[in-house]
Design an enzyme around this catalytic site. Structure first.
Site, PDB file in Angstrom:
ATOM      1  N   CYS A  45       0.799  -0.957  -0.194  1.00  0.00           N
ATOM      2  CA  CYS A  45       0.110  -0.051   0.413  1.00  0.00           C
ATOM      3  C   CYS A  45       1.160   1.303  -0.144  1.00  0.00           C
ATOM      4  CB  CYS A  45      -1.355  -0.050   1.186  1.00  0.00           C
ATOM      5  SG  CYS A  45      -2.167  -1.160   1.012  1.00  0.00           S
TER       6      CYS A  45
ATOM      7  N   CYS B 281      -8.506  -2.640  -4.128  1.00  0.00           N
ATOM      8  CA  CYS B 281      -7.805  -3.180  -5.413  1.00  0.00           C
ATOM      9  C   CYS B 281      -8.055  -4.704  -5.782  1.00  0.00           C
ATOM     10  CB  CYS B 281      -6.234  -3.348  -5.031  1.00  0.00           C
ATOM     11  SG  CYS B 281      -5.314  -1.994  -5.322  1.00  0.00           S
TER      12      CYS B 281
ATOM     13  N   CYS C   9      -7.401  -7.647  -3.084  1.00  0.00           N
ATOM     14  CA  CYS C   9      -7.142  -7.256  -2.015  1.00  0.00           C
ATOM     15  C   CYS C   9      -8.713  -6.472  -1.526  1.00  0.00           C
ATOM     16  CB  CYS C   9      -6.704  -6.250  -1.358  1.00  0.00           C
ATOM     17  SG  CYS C   9      -4.932  -6.514  -0.900  1.00  0.00           S
TER      18      CYS C   9
ATOM     19  N   CYS D  18      -4.950   1.822   4.757  1.00  0.00           N
ATOM     20  CA  CYS D  18      -3.733   1.830   4.073  1.00  0.00           C
ATOM     21  C   CYS D  18      -2.911   2.895   4.095  1.00  0.00           C
ATOM     22  CB  CYS D  18      -4.103   1.536   1.988  1.00  0.00           C
ATOM     23  SG  CYS D  18      -5.950   2.674   2.079  1.00  0.00           S
TER      24      CYS D  18
HETATM   25 FE1  SF4 Z   1      -1.171  -3.455  -2.121  1.00  0.00          FE
HETATM   26 FE2  SF4 Z   1      -3.868  -5.012  -1.350  1.00  0.00          FE
HETATM   27 FE3  SF4 Z   1      -2.849  -2.538  -0.558  1.00  0.00          FE
HETATM   28 FE4  SF4 Z   1      -3.603  -2.297  -3.381  1.00  0.00          FE
HETATM   29  S1  SF4 Z   1      -4.943  -3.242  -1.598  1.00  0.00           S
HETATM   30  S2  SF4 Z   1      -2.107  -1.475  -2.099  1.00  0.00           S
HETATM   31  S3  SF4 Z   1      -2.893  -4.671  -4.224  1.00  0.00           S
HETATM   32  S4  SF4 Z   1      -1.713  -4.184  -0.417  1.00  0.00           S
END
Ligand code: SF4
Length: 246
Positions: free
Chosen positions: A125, A208, A211, A236
């Site tokens: 993230c 995302c 996720c 995040c």
């Molecule tokens: Fe990475 Fe998942 Fe965060 Fe997106 S939500 S930036 S894929 S960890």
């Protein structure tokens, strides 16, 4: 255009108090009059942000919108970005992560390292969201988010106006803090606002692709985000607790 948009802590607290309980239109109108064009809506193309975009666009068609294109978004999310271009004539300002850093991440740790631990997830993230957000906010005096208090335990005290200390003290405006999900969808239906089709198949919260998953009717609305983690860790790094929050 305002010339001095730095607000001290007392002013921020006064604004948070003044706008508590006020409708989104009142908050957004004030924010645009005070900060445009040095203000932008941060949008991950979810329902809340589409409501804010629609309200803001009706007040000022030149409203600025940015998004963090992490490289791992759903196809449906890109489709909403395109609908924004078509319906509102707004160029969504997309910010992509640093190519070399993403390449190093994928080569060294693989393509699903975020599943291994909270630290690895926050590392991803950090690369794909937090660093690009810093660039997006660079040069702005304020940003607008679609945060709502009922979305998560980590968002229960979000104020309508805050100082974002993690980004140099710029102002963070959260017009929908006290809205329910039902109010969001009432607005979308009443104004025929484009929305992410993932909401129709059980995604109350969209991030995302790897996720985010759909949730069952009796599950918490953020249960589909990083579902392998505890609720307390489910942020995040974009929304760090800010000054002025009520
Ligand atoms: Fe990475 Fe998942 Fe965060 Fe997106 S939500 S930036 S894929 S960890």
């Amino acid at each position: 255009m305002a010339t001095n948009n730095k607000l001290d802590k007392r002013e921020v607290q006064e604004l948070a108090t003044r706008f508590e309980g006020k409708d989104p239109e009142t908050v957004i109108r004030w924010a645009l009059e005070r900060f445009h064009p040095r203000i932008a809506l941060a949008s991950s193309l979810q329902a809340e942000e589409m409501v804010i975009l629609d309200i803001a666009w009706r007040m000022n068609p030149g409203v600025r919108v940015f998004t963090l294109d992490t490289g791992r978004l759903h196809e449906e999310t890109y489709m909403v970005m395109e609908q924004i271009r078509e319906k509102y004539g707004i160029e969504v300002e997309s910010y992509f992560p640093n190519r070399e850093v993403v390449e190093a991440l994928e080569r060294e740790k693989g393509f699903y390292s975020f599943r291994h631990s909270v630290e690895e997830r926050k590392y991803c993230c950090g690369i794909r969201k937090v660093e690009p957000l810093g660039r997006a906010l660079n040069g702005l005096d304020a940003w607008v988010t679609g945060l709502r208090r009922e979305q998560a335990v980590t968002r229960g005290t979000v104020g309508k106006v805050e100082a974002d200390e993690s980004h140099g003290g710029i102002i963070k405006v959260n017009p929908l803090t006290d809205w329910s999900g039902e109010q969001v969808w009432d607005y979308i239906r009443a104004h025929d606002v484009p929305y992410n089709r993932l909401h129709d198949i059980g995604f109350p919260s969209i991030g995302c692709a790897p996720c985010t998953r759909a949730v069952k009717p009796d599950e918490d609305m953020r249960a589909g985000r990083w579902w392998w983690e505890l609720p307390e860790s489910k942020e995040c790094g974009l929304h760090v607790k800010s000054a002025g929050a009520s």
